[in-house]
Design a protein around this motif. Structure first.
Motif, PDB file in Angstrom:
ATOM      1  N   ALA A  37      74.246  44.672 -42.368  1.00  0.00           N
ATOM      2  CA  ALA A  37      72.939  45.269 -42.061  1.00  0.00           C
ATOM      3  C   ALA A  37      72.001  44.229 -41.455  1.00  0.00           C
ATOM      4  O   ALA A  37      71.283  44.511 -40.482  1.00  0.00           O
ATOM      5  N   GLU A  38      72.032  43.016 -42.010  1.00  0.00           N
ATOM      6  CA  GLU A  38      71.169  41.965 -41.471  1.00  0.00           C
ATOM      7  C   GLU A  38      71.608  41.568 -40.063  1.00  0.00           C
ATOM      8  O   GLU A  38      70.767  41.307 -39.199  1.00  0.00           O
ATOM      9  N   THR A  39      72.908  41.555 -39.819  1.00  0.00           N
ATOM     10  CA  THR A  39      73.414  41.214 -38.487  1.00  0.00           C
ATOM     11  C   THR A  39      72.948  42.232 -37.458  1.00  0.00           C
ATOM     12  O   THR A  39      72.625  41.879 -36.312  1.00  0.00           O
ATOM     13  N   ILE A  40      72.920  43.489 -37.867  1.00  0.00           N
ATOM     14  CA  ILE A  40      72.501  44.549 -36.948  1.00  0.00           C
ATOM     15  C   ILE A  40      70.998  44.547 -36.752  1.00  0.00           C
ATOM     16  O   ILE A  40      70.493  44.690 -35.626  1.00  0.00           O
ATOM     17  N   THR A  41      70.254  44.366 -37.849  1.00  0.00           N
ATOM     18  CA  THR A  41      68.803  44.569 -37.781  1.00  0.00           C
ATOM     19  C   THR A  41      68.028  43.368 -37.267  1.00  0.00           C
ATOM     20  O   THR A  41      66.984  43.547 -36.630  1.00  0.00           O
ATOM     21  N   ILE A  42      68.510  42.147 -37.531  1.00  0.00           N
ATOM     22  CA  ILE A  42      67.700  40.983 -37.158  1.00  0.00           C
ATOM     23  C   ILE A  42      67.438  40.913 -35.652  1.00  0.00           C
ATOM     24  O   ILE A  42      66.285  40.717 -35.229  1.00  0.00           O
ATOM     25  N   PRO A  43      68.462  41.069 -34.781  1.00  0.00           N
ATOM     26  CA  PRO A  43      68.136  41.071 -33.342  1.00  0.00           C
ATOM     27  C   PRO A  43      67.177  42.205 -32.959  1.00  0.00           C
ATOM     28  O   PRO A  43      66.237  41.990 -32.180  1.00  0.00           O
ATOM     29  N   LEU A  44      67.422  43.399 -33.530  1.00  0.00           N
ATOM     30  CA  LEU A  44      66.536  44.523 -33.242  1.00  0.00           C
ATOM     31  C   LEU A  44      65.136  44.260 -33.778  1.00  0.00           C
ATOM     32  O   LEU A  44      64.127  44.573 -33.138  1.00  0.00           O
ATOM     33  N   LEU A  45      65.077  43.653 -34.966  1.00  0.00           N
ATOM     34  CA  LEU A  45      63.792  43.354 -35.578  1.00  0.00           C
ATOM     35  C   LEU A  45      63.008  42.349 -34.739  1.00  0.00           C
ATOM     36  O   LEU A  45      61.774  42.464 -34.590  1.00  0.00           O
ATOM     37  N   MET A  46      63.694  41.376 -34.183  1.00  0.00           N
ATOM     38  CA  MET A  46      63.017  40.380 -33.346  1.00  0.00           C
ATOM     39  C   MET A  46      62.375  41.040 -32.135  1.00  0.00           C
ATOM     40  O   MET A  46      61.221  40.724 -31.778  1.00  0.00           O
ATOM     41  N   LEU A  47      63.096  41.951 -31.494  1.00  0.00           N
ATOM     42  CA  LEU A  47      62.530  42.659 -30.336  1.00  0.00           C
ATOM     43  C   LEU A  47      61.327  43.509 -30.749  1.00  0.00           C
ATOM     44  O   LEU A  47      60.306  43.550 -30.050  1.00  0.00           O
ATOM     45  N   MET A  48      61.443  44.183 -31.903  1.00  0.00           N
ATOM     46  CA  MET A  48      60.347  45.026 -32.368  1.00  0.00           C
ATOM     47  C   MET A  48      59.131  44.190 -32.760  1.00  0.00           C
ATOM     48  O   MET A  48      57.984  44.610 -32.562  1.00  0.00           O
ATOM     49  N   LEU A  49      59.379  43.001 -33.315  1.00  0.00           N
ATOM     50  CA  LEU A  49      58.263  42.120 -33.673  1.00  0.00           C
ATOM     51  C   LEU A  49      57.506  41.660 -32.425  1.00  0.00           C
ATOM     52  O   LEU A  49      56.276  41.555 -32.432  1.00  0.00           O
ATOM     53  N   LEU A  50      58.255  41.370 -31.373  1.00  0.00           N
ATOM     54  CA  LEU A  50      57.598  40.982 -30.123  1.00  0.00           C
ATOM     55  C   LEU A  50      56.684  42.096 -29.624  1.00  0.00           C
ATOM     56  O   LEU A  50      55.562  41.838 -29.171  1.00  0.00           O
ATOM     57  N   TYR A  51      57.172  43.325 -29.714  1.00  0.00           N
ATOM     58  CA  TYR A  51      56.343  44.463 -29.288  1.00  0.00           C
ATOM     59  C   TYR A  51      55.153  44.647 -30.228  1.00  0.00           C
ATOM     60  O   TYR A  51      54.029  44.915 -29.792  1.00  0.00           O
ATOM     61  N   ALA A  52      55.402  44.515 -31.548  1.00  0.00           N
ATOM     62  CA  ALA A  52      54.335  44.763 -32.524  1.00  0.00           C
ATOM     63  C   ALA A  52      53.230  43.730 -32.415  1.00  0.00           C
ATOM     64  O   ALA A  52      52.039  44.068 -32.513  1.00  0.00           O
ATOM     65  N   PHE A  53      53.594  42.447 -32.221  1.00  0.00           N
ATOM     66  CA  PHE A  53      52.574  41.391 -32.190  1.00  0.00           C
ATOM     67  C   PHE A  53      52.088  41.085 -30.778  1.00  0.00           C
ATOM     68  O   PHE A  53      51.025  40.501 -30.601  1.00  0.00           O
ATOM     69  N   GLY A  54      52.890  41.444 -29.779  1.00  0.00           N
ATOM     70  CA  GLY A  54      52.438  41.299 -28.400  1.00  0.00           C
ATOM     71  C   GLY A  54      52.635  39.937 -27.795  1.00  0.00           C
ATOM     72  O   GLY A  54      52.459  39.770 -26.588  1.00  0.00           O
ATOM     73  N   SER A  55      52.971  38.930 -28.604  1.00  0.00           N
ATOM     74  CA  SER A  55      53.195  37.593 -28.057  1.00  0.00           C
ATOM     75  C   SER A  55      54.250  36.879 -28.891  1.00  0.00           C
ATOM     76  O   SER A  55      54.457  37.198 -30.069  1.00  0.00           O
ATOM     77  N   VAL A  56      54.896  35.891 -28.272  1.00  0.00           N
ATOM     78  CA  VAL A  56      55.973  35.172 -28.952  1.00  0.00           C
ATOM     79  C   VAL A  56      55.436  34.375 -30.134  1.00  0.00           C
ATOM     80  O   VAL A  56      56.029  34.359 -31.217  1.00  0.00           O
ATOM     81  N   VAL A  57      54.291  33.704 -29.950  1.00  0.00           N
ATOM     82  CA  VAL A  57      53.718  32.888 -31.028  1.00  0.00           C
ATOM     83  C   VAL A  57      53.363  33.757 -32.226  1.00  0.00           C
ATOM     84  O   VAL A  57      53.706  33.445 -33.375  1.00  0.00           O
ATOM     85  N   ALA A  58      52.669  34.860 -31.988  1.00  0.00           N
ATOM     86  CA  ALA A  58      52.255  35.740 -33.089  1.00  0.00           C
ATOM     87  C   ALA A  58      53.464  36.356 -33.784  1.00  0.00           C
ATOM     88  O   ALA A  58      53.457  36.548 -35.004  1.00  0.00           O
ATOM     89  N   ALA A  59      54.516  36.656 -33.021  1.00  0.00           N
ATOM     90  CA  ALA A  59      55.707  37.278 -33.608  1.00  0.00           C
ATOM     91  C   ALA A  59      56.421  36.362 -34.581  1.00  0.00           C
ATOM     92  O   ALA A  59      57.187  36.826 -35.434  1.00  0.00           O
ATOM     93  N   GLY A  60      56.179  35.053 -34.467  1.00  0.00           N
ATOM     94  CA  GLY A  60      56.814  34.121 -35.389  1.00  0.00           C
ATOM     95  C   GLY A  60      56.065  33.941 -36.694  1.00  0.00           C
ATOM     96  O   GLY A  60      56.603  33.389 -37.659  1.00  0.00           O
ATOM     97  N   LEU A  61      54.813  34.432 -36.767  1.00  0.00           N
ATOM     98  CA  LEU A  61      54.006  34.219 -37.970  1.00  0.00           C
ATOM     99  C   LEU A  61      54.576  34.884 -39.231  1.00  0.00           C
ATOM    100  O   LEU A  61      54.450  34.317 -40.323  1.00  0.00           O
ATOM    101  N   PRO A  62      55.177  36.088 -39.154  1.00  0.00           N
ATOM    102  CA  PRO A  62      55.736  36.676 -40.386  1.00  0.00           C
ATOM    103  C   PRO A  62      56.780  35.792 -41.058  1.00  0.00           C
ATOM    104  O   PRO A  62      56.915  35.798 -42.284  1.00  0.00           O
ATOM    105  N   PHE A  63      57.502  34.976 -40.258  1.00  0.00           N
ATOM    106  CA  PHE A  63      58.551  34.142 -40.838  1.00  0.00           C
ATOM    107  C   PHE A  63      57.970  32.970 -41.623  1.00  0.00           C
ATOM    108  O   PHE A  63      58.629  32.420 -42.506  1.00  0.00           O
ATOM    109  N   ILE A  64      56.732  32.583 -41.284  1.00  0.00           N
ATOM    110  CA  ILE A  64      56.065  31.547 -42.074  1.00  0.00           C
ATOM    111  C   ILE A  64      55.794  32.063 -43.477  1.00  0.00           C
ATOM    112  O   ILE A  64      56.028  31.383 -44.481  1.00  0.00           O
TER     113      ILE A  64
END
Length: 878
Positions: A299-326
């Protein structure tokens, strides 16, 4: 407090971030050690009768009759009793012997020959570390032959094992020609099995010599009374397969590890022609655990790439999309380190790690979205970096704190359950939520302070990334509020209709059928069900204290053991004949009942009214515990098994102090523990929700609304789960699974608590923005429309991201994991869209000014001790 925290993180951003990183690295170094301490079990209620029975059987009956000794006296067993007693005492003092039972103690008619010249002695070893074969050989060598005036014959029986009511592993061994024709092959297999590290004892069809088997076929009631394990329940109906019950050592040997070892070494078709099916508790638990880990990794293998793309859309920028991982890094690493500490003092389920990682990432996304959106709002209004950070922490940070408090209290409610499986989710949940909040309030503002305007760097969406006061959610809210009555009624009735199938739900515990039908453990369990009349691997055990077999007056309300067995079976004049027909065998110290045996199916007590027999697996003459073991032809987790357990426990003829255990009772007690403690959990959820939301909003109406709407949303989820997993409608939505008509209670509790916690998360997000506008003086329509516009995108985006994570569990091959994934995904999507988008604005429109009502004493209390603050004034540059 939040304002001071905001100033502190801005002014000491580098130091705060450096300390945070150091702590995360240190926690990571400690946390990885937690996995070695985590366990795959934890579903049993340790305070239940079944748990007491398991412990008492271990203390009183785990062992084997290593030898049967026939002592011939010169004159008469009674007249020469003193002479025989001296020899019995010497045998009792042999190293490795736990106790002996003899005619001269019990005076049992079954322990003396008709001439009254030969008395029987049974030698019992209860220490699993003793080499029972060697002990039996030593006794035979030392005592066989003439012992003064006595003549002694020793029959070595080291494989006459008795004890554990729930064996760790159950094997079905199919022979190529027949169980007697291939006895030599089977005995060779047993020899190899007995040498596997962790195996304490084996019980099997082939444990009894062939000569005795032939006697049993001719007169089973008489012959089988001398043996702990009867052949009739350990051979298949076609006599091509034999059952082997494997008991694990008590020195912390894991049943799952033992099952895996045996499956690896002996499972499948062997070169000797024997086909070994490896099943039982350990095999099923190992399959569930290993498949769960594999499926979650998938499940993690399937969702993580998809989640990364969705995070980019949700946050609108690469820098902001990395903040949840902090946020997630601190929450997850810190939680694993904390769980390592907790595991030093109590048992923790390995499945708690799934909650920690899921909530760590999920809340990291939720809280980062909330903080970044508010930070962007502040920057758009012209605030400088410090003012923007302080305002963000003061508003969104306060919301995160209240949300985290609510979610932590929600998950903490699981601590009321006695099973450590549930408690583990409570500990893990409270820890990860607390650390997610701490990371959000300390590390995230520090990073945003250092990044400043660069939080929008590497944009992936065109235009301004700051939220707007105009948009789809404002239009939706205004549309709903203009038609508040019909929208509220239609939505409420629709959710209630979805909830209605829940009234037909059948709740229970998962069994091997939760596995895919092709799994080796599931295949073994199915083979045992189809080929053996009795479920010998899951007997029902009844223990009776203070039983005096010599006087037959022990046991309380009934005079004899035999009478109780007869009563438990029922007669033609008694009710519950449907239950009686499922009972295949009853064993006690008195005698055996074997359904459809050559001796007939009528139970008979021993001759002479004496109930002391040479069956130490059913009576301990020193502790006075007596045991009745009942076998049925239905699986332990079947509804009929539960009915039999309830009938035995509620039976008015039950002896005083008698307790019922065994595999069927264990599963029944698991279910009862959930049912018993569910009102406490529901009360806790309602009480904490009402209290926290009241302290946050100052309203009595809004917390009540939140509880009712969350209950309605969860009811709709349960109804849909009942249709799919209970009634098998539209099961294609979740992929293939074996339908049993039963919804797993443990999984449903987790679905409910996780979904309720996340729903409260979104409730706080929405109410925070609505209340903020209301406190500024806005009317209901304006406050609701602006609040929904400013929080709606955050809520739906966060819910969609989490739904994708949980929906990936549908790829699992385990039914309960599918149920968890679909249940949580469905619940949070319904809550984030239908409830937040339709029910909340329509209700708040209808309630009007009553939304914020509270009795004056409570309102005064909230103003003094509440979690809200004075209306926010924007002080930044315009």
């Amino acid at each position: 407090m939040f304002e001071r925290l905001g100033h502190f993180t801005v002014r000491h951003a580098k130091a705060a971030l450096a300390v945070y990183i150091a702590i995360v690295i240190a926690c990571g170094g400690i946390g990885w050690q937690a996995f070695a301490n985590l366990k795959a079990e934890g579903y049993d209620d340790p305070g239940s009768d079944s748990a007491k029975v398991t412990q008492l059987i271990h203390e009183n009956f785990d062992g084997a009759t290593v030898a049967k000794i026939f002592i011939k006296v010169p004159h008469n067993v009674d007249a020469d009793g003193a002479l025989a007693a001296q020899l019995v005492t010497k045998i009792k003092d042999e190293p490795g012997v736990t106790y002996v039972d003899a005619y001269w103690r019990a005076k049992s008619s079954t322990m003396v020959d008709p001439t009254k010249k030969i008395g029987l002695v049974t030698v019992v070893s209860q220490d699993s570390n003793v080499d029972r074969t060697a002990l039996a050989a030593r006794i035979a060598k030392k005592y066989s032959g003439k012992q003064g005036a006595l003549t002694v014959q020793v029959v070595q029986t080291p494989n006459d094992i008795f004890g554990a009511s729930d064996p760790a592993v159950v094997l079905a061994v199919r022979t190529p020609h027949g169980i007697e024709q291939d006895r030599t092959l089977a005995e060779a297999l047993l020899g190899k099995l007995s040498k596997v590290p962790g195996v304490a004892s084996l019980q099997s069809y082939w444990s009894i010599p062939a000569s005795v088997v032939s006697q049993m076929d001719q007169s089973p009631q008489v012959a089988e009374s001398l043996w702990t394990v009867p052949t009739s329940v350990l051979r298949s109906t076609d006599r091509m397969s034999g059952m082997v019950l494997v008991n694990a050592r008590s020195d912390n040997v894991s049943a799952t590890d033992l099952a895996h070892t045996i499956e690896t070494k002996f499972g499948g078709q062997g070169k000797d022609g024997l086909k070994v099916y490896v099943g039982g508790r350990g095999a099923v638990d190992h399959a569930l655990t290993s498949r769960t880990k594999h499926d979650i990794t998938l499940a993690e293998t399937i969702t993580i790439p998809l989640l990364m793309l969705m995070l980019l859309y949700a946050f609108g920028s690469v820098v902001a999309a990395g903040l949840p991982f902090i946020v997630a890094a601190g929450a997850v690493a810190g939680s694993f380190a904390a769980l390592w500490g907790v595991s030093q003092v109590t048992s923790i389920s390995v499945f708690a790690t799934n909650l920690v990682t899921g909530f760590g990432l999920g809340l990291g996304i939720d809280y980062a979205l909330l903080m970044v959106n508010r930070f962007r709002e502040c920057l758009k209004r012209g605030d400088d970096i410090e003012t923007a950070i302080v305002t963000t922490v003061k508003t969104a940070g306060r919301t995160v704190f209240v949300s985290g408090l609510t979610v932590a209290l929600t998950l903490g409610g699981l601590v009321v359950f006695p099973q450590y499986f549930m408690k583990s989710f409570a500990y893990g949940g409270m820890i990860v939520v607390t650390l997610a909040v701490a990371s959000t309030l300390i590390a995230l503002p520090a990073v945003m302070a250092l990044a400043g305007e660069r939080v929008n760097k590497f944009k992936v969406l065109p235009g301004d990334l700051a939220p707007s006061d105009e948009g789809v959610w404002k239009r939706v809210s205004l549309f709903v509020m203009r038609r508040a009555v019909p929208v509220f009624l239609v939505t409420f009735i629709g959710l209630a209709a979805l909830a209605s199938p829940a009234f037909t739900a059948n709740f229970g515990q998962i069994d091997d059928r939760s596995l895919p039908a092709t799994d080796t453990a599931a295949t073994a369990q199915e083979y045992i069900r189809n080929n053996f009349d009795s479920q010998a691997n899951s007997p029902i055990d009844i223990l009776i204290p203070n039983f005096d077999c010599a006087s037959t007056t022990g046991g309380g309300s009934i005079p004899t053991m035999a009478n109780y067995v007869v009563y438990a079976l029922g007669t033609q004049s008694q009710p519950n004949l449907e239950l009686k027909k499922h009972i295949t065998q009853v064993s006690s110290m008195a005698q055996r009942y074997v359904r459809n045996s050559a001796a007939g199916s009528q139970f008979k007590g021993p001759a002479g009214g004496n109930y002391c027999t040479p069956m130490p697996g059913y009576y301990n003459p020193y502790t006075k515990w007596a045991r009745i073991s009942i076998l049925t032809d239905v699986p332990a987790r079947d509804a009929v098994s539960s009915q039999i357990i309830s009938w035995l426990r509620d039976n008015p003829g039950k002896p005083q102090g008698a307790i019922v255990g065994g595999a069927s009772a264990i599963y029944q007690d698991q279910q009862d523990a959930i049912t018993k403690h569910m009102p406490f959990l529901l009360g806790w959820l309602a009480l904490t929700t009402l209290l926290v939301l009241f302290l946050f909003t100052g309203s009595i109406i809004l917390p009540l609304k939140a509880v009712v709407m969350n209950a309605l949303s969860l009811g709709a989820t349960l109804g849909v789960l009942t249709l799919i997993f209970g009634h098998h409608y539209a099961s294609w939505l979740v992929g293939g699974f074996t339908g049993t008509g039963v919804l797993d209670s443990n999984t449903l509790v987790l679905v409910g608590v996780v979904a309720f916690g996340l729903s409260m998360d979104y409730e706080v997000f929405l109410l925070a923005r609505i209340k903020e506008e209301h406190d500024r003086g806005a009317d209901t329509d304006t406050a609701v429309s602006l609040g929904l516009q400013r929080s709606g995108r955050i809520i739906t985006t966060a819910a969609l991201l989490l739904a994708v994570v949980f929906a990936a569990f549908l790829f699992s091959s385990i039914t309960s994991i599918k149920l968890l994934g679909f249940g949580v995904a469905f619940a949070i999507l319904v809550d984030a869209t239908i409830v937040r988008g339709l029910l909340v604005p329509s209700f708040m429109k209808l309630a009007g000014r009553w939304n914020w009502w509270a009795p004056k004493p409570l309102a005064k209390f909230q103003r003094r001790f509440g979690l809200s603050e004075a209306p926010l004034e924007w002080t930044g540059k315009k």
